[in-house]
Design a protein around this motif. Sequence first.
Motif, PDB file in Angstrom:
ATOM      1  N   ALA A  71       0.835  -1.212   0.000  1.00  0.00           N
ATOM      2  CA  ALA A  71       0.000   0.000   0.000  1.00  0.00           C
ATOM      3  C   ALA A  71       0.869   1.263   0.000  1.00  0.00           C
ATOM      4  N   VAL A  72       1.995   1.223   0.712  1.00  0.00           N
ATOM      5  CA  VAL A  72       2.904   2.384   0.727  1.00  0.00           C
ATOM      6  C   VAL A  72       3.482   2.593  -0.681  1.00  0.00           C
ATOM      7  N   ALA A  73       3.876   1.497  -1.314  1.00  0.00           N
ATOM      8  CA  ALA A  73       4.425   1.608  -2.679  1.00  0.00           C
ATOM      9  C   ALA A  73       3.358   2.171  -3.626  1.00  0.00           C
ATOM     10  N   ALA A  74       2.134   1.687  -3.513  1.00  0.00           N
ATOM     11  CA  ALA A  74       1.058   2.151  -4.403  1.00  0.00           C
ATOM     12  C   ALA A  74       0.724   3.625  -4.133  1.00  0.00           C
ATOM     13  N   HIS A  75       0.787   4.022  -2.875  1.00  0.00           N
ATOM     14  CA  HIS A  75       0.540   5.425  -2.514  1.00  0.00           C
ATOM     15  C   HIS A  75       1.616   6.326  -3.138  1.00  0.00           C
ATOM     16  N   LEU A  82       6.043   7.780  -8.252  1.00  0.00           N
ATOM     17  CA  LEU A  82       7.277   7.048  -7.938  1.00  0.00           C
ATOM     18  C   LEU A  82       7.066   5.544  -8.117  1.00  0.00           C
ATOM     19  N   GLU A  83       7.981   4.917  -8.806  1.00  0.00           N
ATOM     20  CA  GLU A  83       7.956   3.451  -8.942  1.00  0.00           C
ATOM     21  C   GLU A  83       8.749   2.878  -7.769  1.00  0.00           C
ATOM     22  N   VAL A  84       8.073   2.127  -6.913  1.00  0.00           N
ATOM     23  CA  VAL A  84       8.730   1.629  -5.693  1.00  0.00           C
ATOM     24  C   VAL A  84       8.562   0.114  -5.597  1.00  0.00           C
ATOM     25  N   VAL A 273      -3.778   0.657   8.653  1.00  0.00           N
ATOM     26  CA  VAL A 273      -3.139   1.699   7.839  1.00  0.00           C
ATOM     27  C   VAL A 273      -3.096   1.279   6.358  1.00  0.00           C
ATOM     28  N   ALA A 274      -2.875  -0.014   6.110  1.00  0.00           N
ATOM     29  CA  ALA A 274      -2.882  -0.495   4.721  1.00  0.00           C
ATOM     30  C   ALA A 274      -4.242  -0.205   4.091  1.00  0.00           C
ATOM     31  N   HIS A 275      -5.292  -0.454   4.856  1.00  0.00           N
ATOM     32  CA  HIS A 275      -6.647  -0.162   4.386  1.00  0.00           C
ATOM     33  C   HIS A 275      -6.783   1.336   4.109  1.00  0.00           C
ATOM     34  N   GLY A 276      -6.270   2.151   5.020  1.00  0.00           N
ATOM     35  CA  GLY A 276      -6.368   3.610   4.868  1.00  0.00           C
ATOM     36  C   GLY A 276      -5.654   4.109   3.621  1.00  0.00           C
ATOM     37  N   LEU A 277      -4.457   3.614   3.378  1.00  0.00           N
ATOM     38  CA  LEU A 277      -3.682   4.111   2.231  1.00  0.00           C
ATOM     39  C   LEU A 277      -4.337   3.743   0.898  1.00  0.00           C
TER      40      LEU A 277
END
Length: 387
Positions: A71-75, A82-84, A273-277
């Motif tokens: 989820a952080v990478a997708a955010h 940014l490609e993460v 938090v994953a749900h939130g992002l």
Amino acid sequence: MAQGNSILSGYGTTVFEVMSRMAVEYNAVNLGQGFPDQDGPLDVRQEAARYLLEEVNQYPSMMGLPELRQAVAAHNKRFYGLEVDWQKEVMVTSGATEALADCLFGLIEPGDEVVMIEPLYDSYLPIVRRAGGVPKLVRVTPPHWELPRDDLAAAFSPRTKLIILNSPMNPAAKVFTPDELGFIAELLLKYDAYAVCDEVYEHLVFDGRAHVPLMTLPGMRERVLRIGSAGKTFSLTGWKVGYITGAPALMTPVAKAHQFMTFTTPPNLQAGVAHGLRKDDSYFSGFTADMAAKRDHLSDGLRRIGFEVVPCQGTYFVTTDFRPLGFNGNDVDFCRTITLEAGVAAVPVSAFYQDGDVTHFARFCFCKREEILDEGLRRLARYFGRS
Ligand code: PMP
Ligand code: GLN
């Protein structure tokens, strides 16, 4: 008393805790420490509760739950292009505070120079010093918070390891412009240095401005560690869930610090938090608009009382010059006086500087319900004889 470490022993209790304790003791409206008075989205909290009851509560992976790292990478991709690689370039921490400590302990060798721009968030300097870093301070000051480019360039040297950059900046509410970021990027390239970017207020940038991570500038992808905080983005400051994005070569030493510091973060909070992002864009834009309205409400009210309100481009905070009110004393006296006598707590801006002459500004936090902001304003107006 036991002999504590001499660097840490030299610091008193942090100003946020001091002002919050004073607010409780004197029953003051707490516009000091930065925390919202309404909890974040119900579905985020429900997901954390569900996970707690229905799923596993043992150590998660040291780097964080896969769903949160994804989820952080997708955010990063959704908001900044940014490609993460979530497996190699994302790490979950117990708040941005731990993320900062991991980055600093992971990268600094004793004797390395670390450039920082005052006003400084409270944890930066003690951790840099404890890690053996040599602080090189540059300052921006109210009301214009202009970046002194010559001073900044002079603070860099071949011994510079990294800069800590906080944008949007607490308490200045300054959002660094792409041009300023470009200037910093050039210095990093020139001196082969890194940046630890504290971007906890990334979704609190107002008036149509965009948040530009330094990481998105040419040549910066390999040099920047970017830190976010669910506490800020989802109004859940007590959860202490943070996340770092950075290239594998930087992440490896930072993960070493994390594994000996906390190792993991509560799994159910990570799931929430994953749900939130993953929430729709409308959540993020609504959050920004809601906070901008609170900023306007508090700023207008403070101005009517007679404060000089410094323009706020982002964060939870407005800085005010209280001299027009005729107060005779410094910012520490002022904040103490209004807490005890007017019943409203604020934070003295001098607490964010090592020393110097920034002594007549108070920071007020606006991430509160409107009726609380109004009660604070009523009390201040009464005290200063404006009602
Ligand atoms: N950096 C800044 C600039 C902050 O204002 C805060 C505020 N809490 C933090 C870091 C720490 O964030 P967290 O609560 O996620 O540790
Ligand atoms: N970031 C918050 C502030 O600036 C406080 C965080 C803390 O209390 N450590 O007020």
